[in-house]
Design a protein around this motif. Structure first.
Motif, PDB file in Angstrom:
ATOM      1  N   PRO A 115      90.729  29.134  33.968  1.00 54.53           N
ATOM      2  CA  PRO A 115      89.347  28.378  33.444  1.00 54.53           C
ATOM      3  C   PRO A 115      89.607  26.987  33.449  1.00 54.53           C
ATOM      4  CG  PRO A 115      89.756  30.272  32.269  1.00 54.53           C
ATOM      5  CD  PRO A 115      91.188  30.220  33.051  1.00 54.53           C
ATOM      6  N   ALA A 116      90.721  26.344  32.626  1.00 53.35           N
ATOM      7  CA  ALA A 116      90.847  24.993  32.433  1.00 53.35           C
ATOM      8  C   ALA A 116      91.093  24.274  33.857  1.00 53.35           C
ATOM      9  CB  ALA A 116      91.964  24.585  31.576  1.00 53.35           C
ATOM     10  N   LEU A 117      91.803  24.901  34.705  1.00 55.36           N
ATOM     11  CA  LEU A 117      92.321  24.574  35.958  1.00 55.36           C
ATOM     12  C   LEU A 117      90.823  24.214  36.687  1.00 55.36           C
ATOM     13  CD1 LEU A 117      94.830  22.812  37.061  1.00 55.36           C
ATOM     14  CD2 LEU A 117      95.252  24.738  38.247  1.00 55.36           C
ATOM     15  N   GLN A 118      90.216  25.252  36.584  1.00 56.79           N
ATOM     16  CA  GLN A 118      88.961  25.338  37.617  1.00 56.79           C
ATOM     17  C   GLN A 118      87.798  24.353  37.113  1.00 56.79           C
ATOM     18  OE1 GLN A 118      87.770  29.335  37.192  1.00 56.79           O
ATOM     19  NE2 GLN A 118      89.557  30.040  38.512  1.00 56.79           N
ATOM     20  N   LEU A 163      94.986  35.927  49.064  1.00 56.71           N
ATOM     21  CA  LEU A 163      95.683  35.494  47.688  1.00 56.71           C
ATOM     22  C   LEU A 163      94.810  35.660  46.561  1.00 56.71           C
ATOM     23  CD1 LEU A 163      95.456  31.675  47.507  1.00 56.71           C
ATOM     24  CD2 LEU A 163      93.931  32.915  48.971  1.00 56.71           C
ATOM     25  N   PRO A 164      95.060  35.802  45.444  1.00 51.61           N
ATOM     26  CA  PRO A 164      94.388  35.854  44.140  1.00 51.61           C
ATOM     27  C   PRO A 164      93.281  34.635  43.850  1.00 51.61           C
ATOM     28  CG  PRO A 164      96.513  36.034  43.760  1.00 51.61           C
ATOM     29  CD  PRO A 164      96.544  35.735  45.002  1.00 51.61           C
ATOM     30  N   GLU A 165      91.979  35.105  43.476  1.00 51.60           N
ATOM     31  CA  GLU A 165      91.145  34.219  43.612  1.00 51.60           C
ATOM     32  C   GLU A 165      91.067  32.919  42.450  1.00 51.60           C
ATOM     33  OE1 GLU A 165      87.587  35.034  41.210  1.00 51.60           O
ATOM     34  OE2 GLU A 165      88.253  37.077  40.676  1.00 51.60           O
ATOM     35  N   TYR A 166      92.147  33.037  41.565  1.00 53.93           N
ATOM     36  CA  TYR A 166      92.151  32.358  40.461  1.00 53.93           C
ATOM     37  C   TYR A 166      92.524  30.519  40.789  1.00 53.93           C
ATOM     38  CZ  TYR A 166      92.653  36.860  38.435  1.00 53.93           C
ATOM     39  OH  TYR A 166      92.401  37.921  38.181  1.00 53.93           O
ATOM     40  N   THR A 167      93.183  30.366  42.167  1.00 49.16           N
ATOM     41  CA  THR A 167      93.350  29.195  42.399  1.00 49.16           C
ATOM     42  C   THR A 167      92.909  28.840  44.014  1.00 49.16           C
ATOM     43  OG1 THR A 167      95.652  29.810  43.376  1.00 49.16           O
ATOM     44  CG2 THR A 167      95.552  28.946  40.961  1.00 49.16           C
ATOM     45  N   VAL A 168      91.527  29.474  43.955  1.00 51.71           N
ATOM     46  CA  VAL A 168      90.548  29.189  45.122  1.00 51.71           C
ATOM     47  C   VAL A 168      89.511  28.432  44.579  1.00 51.71           C
ATOM     48  CG1 VAL A 168      89.321  30.156  46.954  1.00 51.71           C
ATOM     49  CG2 VAL A 168      91.303  31.266  46.364  1.00 51.71           C
ATOM     50  N   TYR A 169      89.151  27.230  45.204  1.00 52.88           N
ATOM     51  CA  TYR A 169      87.897  26.281  44.640  1.00 52.88           C
ATOM     52  C   TYR A 169      87.278  26.072  45.755  1.00 52.88           C
ATOM     53  CZ  TYR A 169      92.040  25.883  41.556  1.00 52.88           C
ATOM     54  OH  TYR A 169      93.290  26.151  40.873  1.00 52.88           O
ATOM     55  N   ARG A 189     103.420  25.489  36.660  1.00 51.08           N
ATOM     56  CA  ARG A 189     103.059  26.418  35.707  1.00 51.08           C
ATOM     57  C   ARG A 189     101.636  26.959  35.794  1.00 51.08           C
ATOM     58  NH1 ARG A 189     105.722  28.001  31.450  1.00 51.08           N
ATOM     59  NH2 ARG A 189     107.469  26.712  31.902  1.00 51.08           N
ATOM     60  N   TYR A 190     100.702  26.038  36.053  1.00 49.70           N
ATOM     61  CA  TYR A 190      99.384  26.266  35.904  1.00 49.70           C
ATOM     62  C   TYR A 190      98.674  26.962  37.195  1.00 49.70           C
ATOM     63  CZ  TYR A 190      99.598  22.444  32.494  1.00 49.70           C
ATOM     64  OH  TYR A 190      99.924  21.474  31.512  1.00 49.70           O
ATOM     65  N   LEU A 191      99.669  26.967  38.314  1.00 46.55           N
ATOM     66  CA  LEU A 191      99.494  27.560  39.422  1.00 46.55           C
ATOM     67  C   LEU A 191      99.992  28.895  39.844  1.00 46.55           C
ATOM     68  CD1 LEU A 191      99.911  24.194  41.731  1.00 46.55           C
ATOM     69  CD2 LEU A 191      97.796  25.543  40.873  1.00 46.55           C
ATOM     70  N   GLY A 192     100.782  29.427  38.741  1.00 45.09           N
ATOM     71  CA  GLY A 192     101.362  30.719  38.721  1.00 45.09           C
ATOM     72  C   GLY A 192     102.549  30.788  39.664  1.00 45.09           C
ATOM     73  N   TRP A 193     103.513  29.521  39.751  1.00 43.86           N
ATOM     74  CA  TRP A 193     104.651  29.267  40.512  1.00 43.86           C
ATOM     75  C   TRP A 193     106.002  29.536  39.464  1.00 43.86           C
ATOM     76  CZ3 TRP A 193     103.706  24.274  43.814  1.00 43.86           C
ATOM     77  CH2 TRP A 193     102.527  24.615  44.457  1.00 43.86           C
ATOM     78  N   THR A 194     105.704  30.250  38.299  1.00 51.19           N
ATOM     79  CA  THR A 194     106.856  30.395  37.471  1.00 51.19           C
ATOM     80  C   THR A 194     106.950  32.108  37.417  1.00 51.19           C
ATOM     81  OG1 THR A 194     105.524  30.716  35.540  1.00 51.19           O
ATOM     82  CG2 THR A 194     106.263  28.471  35.935  1.00 51.19           C
TER      83      THR A 194
END
Length: 333
Positions: free
Chosen positions: A281-284, A101-107, A266-271
């Motif tokens: 950046p803000a969510l991380q 999956l994309p790295e953007y929502t991996v923490y 919306r912040y997670l790419g579900w739209t």
């Protein structure tokens, strides 16, 4: 690899474990995770039945939140490395042994925090944090009314609001769930019935709640409007009751209430626009804060029921019948 696969939209019982192709190698901005546990939510059934806001192409692997270890990363990924423990959010695909999956929502999960305890953080605690602090502008001293306070996101809202210095009144359907909300930091707990407005007014010297956090909908929503203070901010998070409530606009008008619809996806790419990169950046930063709060005990995320992957239908039944307090998960590894 083995995975739970939804071949066609319909009953959850039709989703079965079978062999599928291995997860693809990660692209430049992707990571591959070996999944240990994945969460179960009300949205899981909606995705499988085909009634959610978006529909994955069939066949698909359900599951939107998971914990595990990174096994590979793309050439442009620097935030995590192979072997790192992580918690991740995906549009779907978490009910499989491996997920790319994309790295953007991996923490990254900090040392000292149990991996399974980190599972509720991205969605339940992320929803509560962003709704209360970003959307409603919660301030220290506000009175916050939390509906569905025995659920994963409801308990998270109790804890987040308490951390923010608010005075929390929790609503839940059973005495055990109300006690769980009190343990999580609520000052008071009660049922969301017709007596709710009077009870809240009695506890606030006639003022009412400054912020209402509502993941339930149904009749509880109208009771909470009557329990809200003048100039209150109401957050409509979801409809766990199964009923989208009619909005009493006359009450919103005369009490100067602001009603905020809030879709955390919306912040997670579900739209359809897939805005995850813009919000990453803000969510991380928010996830770093929440995972550190979990590590230090300022919040106490917990998975209270774990089912074998093949028992997804049983897990959903336990969640939706309100027999479970907090988060439900499937064991994948």
């Amino acid at each position: 690899m083995r995975a739970l696969v939804c071949e066609r939209h319909g009953p959850v019982a039709d989703v079965t474990v079978r062999e599928i192709d291995n997860a693809p190698a990660p692209g430049p901005h992707e990571v591959t995770i070996e999944i240990e546990h994945a969460s179960v939510s009300h949205a899981t059934r909606l995705l499988i039945e085909g009634t959610y806001q978006s529909r994955p192409p069939l066949p698909f692997v359900p599951g939107t939140e998971a914990v595990g270890r990174v096994t590979a990363r793309g050439s442009a990924v620097t935030r995590v490395a192979a072997g790192d423990r992580v918690v991740a959010v995906s549009r779907w695909g978490c009910y499989a042994q491996y997920l790319t999956l994309p790295e953007y929502t991996v923490y990254p999960v900090p040392e000292g925090l149990d991996l399974l305890k980190s599972l509720p953080v991205p969605i339940s605690y992320g929803t509560a944090y962003t709704a209360l602090l970003w959307r409603s502008g919660l301030q220290p001293g506000d009175t916050v009314l939390v509906l569905g306070a025995g659920s994963g996101v409801g308990l998270a809202a109790v804890e987040i609001a308490t951390q923010a210095g608010a005075h929390v009144i929790a609503c839940a359907s059973t005495p055990d769930k109300r006690q769980a909300a009190l343990t999580a930091g609520a000052a008071h707990a009660m049922a969301a019935d017709a007596e709710l407005p009077a009870n809240v007014k009695a506890l606030t010297h006639g003022r009412g709640a400054d912020v209402v956090f509502d993941p339930v909908g149904g009749t509880a929503f109208e009771h909470s409007v009557r329990a809200a203070a003048a100039n209150a901010r109401m957050l409509s998070i979801g409809f766990a009751s199964g009923q989208v409530p009619p909005v009493p606009l006359n009450l919103l008008l005369v009490k100067n209430i602001s009603l905020h619809g809030f879709f955390y996806g919306r912040y997670l790419g579900w739209t359809p626009a897939d805005e995850r990169i813009a919000h990453a950046p803000a969510l991380q930063r928010a996830m770093h804060t929440l995972l550190d709060w979990a590590r230090t005990g300022r919040i106490r995320p917990a998975v209270t029921a774990v089912y074998p992957a093949a028992d997804l239908a049983l897990a959903l039944d336990a969640l939706e019948s309100r027999r479970v307090i907090g988060k439900v998960a499937l064991k994948i590894k």
